[in-house]
Design a protein around this motif. Structure first.
Motif, mmCIF file in Angstrom:
data_model
loop_
_atom_site.group_PDB
_atom_site.id
_atom_site.type_symbol
_atom_site.label_atom_id
_atom_site.label_comp_id
_atom_site.label_asym_id
_atom_site.label_seq_id
_atom_site.Cartn_x
_atom_site.Cartn_y
_atom_site.Cartn_z
ATOM 1 N N PRO A 1 0.827 -1.211 0.000
ATOM 2 C CA PRO A 1 0.000 0.000 0.000
ATOM 3 C C PRO A 1 0.857 1.256 0.000
ATOM 4 O O PRO A 1 1.835 1.348 0.755
ATOM 5 C CB PRO A 1 -0.814 -0.111 1.298
ATOM 6 C CG PRO A 1 -0.141 -1.135 2.133
ATOM 7 C CD PRO A 1 0.647 -2.021 1.216
ATOM 8 N N VAL A 2 0.520 2.201 -0.887
ATOM 9 C CA VAL A 2 1.321 3.434 -0.999
ATOM 10 C C VAL A 2 0.391 4.617 -1.222
ATOM 11 O O VAL A 2 -0.585 4.522 -1.965
ATOM 12 C CB VAL A 2 2.389 3.312 -2.118
ATOM 13 C CG1 VAL A 2 1.758 2.894 -3.439
ATOM 14 C CG2 VAL A 2 3.165 4.612 -2.298
ATOM 15 N N VAL A 3 0.675 5.714 -0.540
ATOM 16 C CA VAL A 3 -0.075 6.956 -0.710
ATOM 17 C C VAL A 3 0.905 8.033 -1.158
ATOM 18 O O VAL A 3 1.973 8.187 -0.568
ATOM 19 C CB VAL A 3 -0.738 7.397 0.617
ATOM 20 C CG1 VAL A 3 -1.459 8.737 0.434
ATOM 21 C CG2 VAL A 3 -1.710 6.345 1.119
ATOM 22 N N GLN A 4 0.544 8.737 -2.218
ATOM 23 C CA GLN A 4 1.398 9.834 -2.698
ATOM 24 C C GLN A 4 0.897 11.156 -2.145
ATOM 25 O O GLN A 4 -0.278 11.497 -2.269
ATOM 26 C CB GLN A 4 1.372 9.890 -4.224
ATOM 27 C CG GLN A 4 2.139 11.059 -4.837
ATOM 28 C CD GLN A 4 3.646 10.822 -4.881
ATOM 29 O OE1 GLN A 4 4.099 9.784 -5.357
ATOM 30 N NE2 GLN A 4 4.421 11.783 -4.364
ATOM 31 N N ILE A 5 1.784 11.932 -1.533
ATOM 32 C CA ILE A 5 1.498 13.322 -1.183
ATOM 33 C C ILE A 5 2.237 14.205 -2.180
ATOM 34 O O ILE A 5 3.453 14.089 -2.325
ATOM 35 C CB ILE A 5 1.993 13.677 0.237
ATOM 36 C CG1 ILE A 5 1.298 12.804 1.292
ATOM 37 C CG2 ILE A 5 1.754 15.160 0.532
ATOM 38 C CD1 ILE A 5 1.867 13.003 2.709
#
Lengths: 219, 219
Positions: free
Chosen positions: B82-86
């Protein structure tokens, strides 16, 4: 919201002092370059090689900007050119006020070219005009070809990009054509140089261009 | 003067939110690392190699911080974590508020390790606590051995330094012993790893250490 207002005021005040600097540079017939990059892209080495090549035909002064230490000023002073070190004490970029104070210690009328080496930071210095004729962004091949897309403001604000450390290309996964194409997609007006301060590749073209700009009394 | 006051308020507000993040990480038994460096030092490659080595024994999530683009999130997502880009839209560092919002999109209770890859910037991210257990600073051999002296705040704030791209040592003028000694002169408590994401050198030690920290439920 108040923070944004303050930031805008800081930038407006900076730009006003930058214009004063620019007037002084123009009056002295001086070509002024604001050299920006990530830490370790090779700005200081490029300054050293440029001085070596040009000192007999162009009168060069240098302002070194660093968060801490005067290591870079020491390196450059060995070449016998006037150099002023600005230590920002934690500050992440140079501001026009700091340059305004630094040039008090340089005899501008005796120079053709002033190189301002900014703090190593590919983000913040993009926003701060110092009164230069142009920003030159140095990008090392070791940083990867995606950087112009990831840090576009600096490439948008610059007039010239120097792709440095080309001698390391056999050992790193960097596609120079992709790097240049990414830079031009952000700013199609960029002039491009490819250099190695180790092998000397590309330095004659770079130096000839600077000598020409400095000869023009550009500011 | 007003600017300094505002800056202190910004930092105080950031620290308060960072503590909230830290409480959440602790409640989830999560080890959280704030990965910082210059642009192109190899943070994303290190994240990729770390996931490859550890994904069968450590449940890993990633938050990617970038000025622009989701290129890094795309790279990391290929590894099935799981990866979230800011995207900071010009901002030169991550702030606790951005991480606070990003973790809403991650199931923290299902993770052992959260890697927050900060914006590539060796100056500004040093001042901003995100709620991490520790900052890890990555420095590439291509950047030169003087960088800990020139950018001391980041090395003072970090608990670990990773000297990356050791495969390039034959081709660059970097003395690793001097680099490490400079880093330790700024912060004698630094733990040091030397790695190459190209040859794999040093990665087993690095990964074993992370697995151990993640197993502790550290936060």
């Amino acid at each position: 919201m108040s923070v944004i207002t303050i930031e805008r005021k800081v930038l407006e005040k900076n730009d006003a002092i930058a214009e004063q600097n620019r007037d002084r540079f123009r009056a002295a017939g001086l070509f002024v370059m604001n050299l920006v990059s990530s830490p370790g892209a090779g700005k200081t080495s490029l300054v050293e090689r440029t001085i070596e090549a040009l000192r007999d035909r162009v009168r060069i002064g240098v302002i070194e900007g660093d968060v801490q230490t005067d290591l870079d000023a020491q390196r450059v002073a060995r070449y016998g050119v006037p150099v002023v070190q600005i230590v920002t004490n934690g500050g992440c970029h140079l501001e026009a006020r700091l340059v305004h104070d630094a040039i008090e210690r340089l005899a501008l009328d005796g120079l053709d070219l002033l190189i301002i080496e900014n703090v190593g930071n590919l983000v913040c210095p993009a926003n701060f005009d110092l009164g230069e004729a142009m920003k030159v962004v140095v990008i090392s091949t070791t940083e990867g070809d995606d950087k112009p897309l990831k840090y576009p403001a600096m490439f948008r604000e610059a007039s010239v990009v120097v792709v440095n450390k080309s001698d390391l290309l056999p050992y790193v996964s960097c596609d120079v054509q992709a790097l240049v194409s990414n830079a031009l997609s952000v700013n199609p007006a960029l002039r491009v140089f490819e250099t190695s301060c180790t092998t000397g590749l590309g330095l004659p073209d770079w130096c000839d261009w600077i000598a020409q700009e400095a000869g023009r009394g550009h500011a």
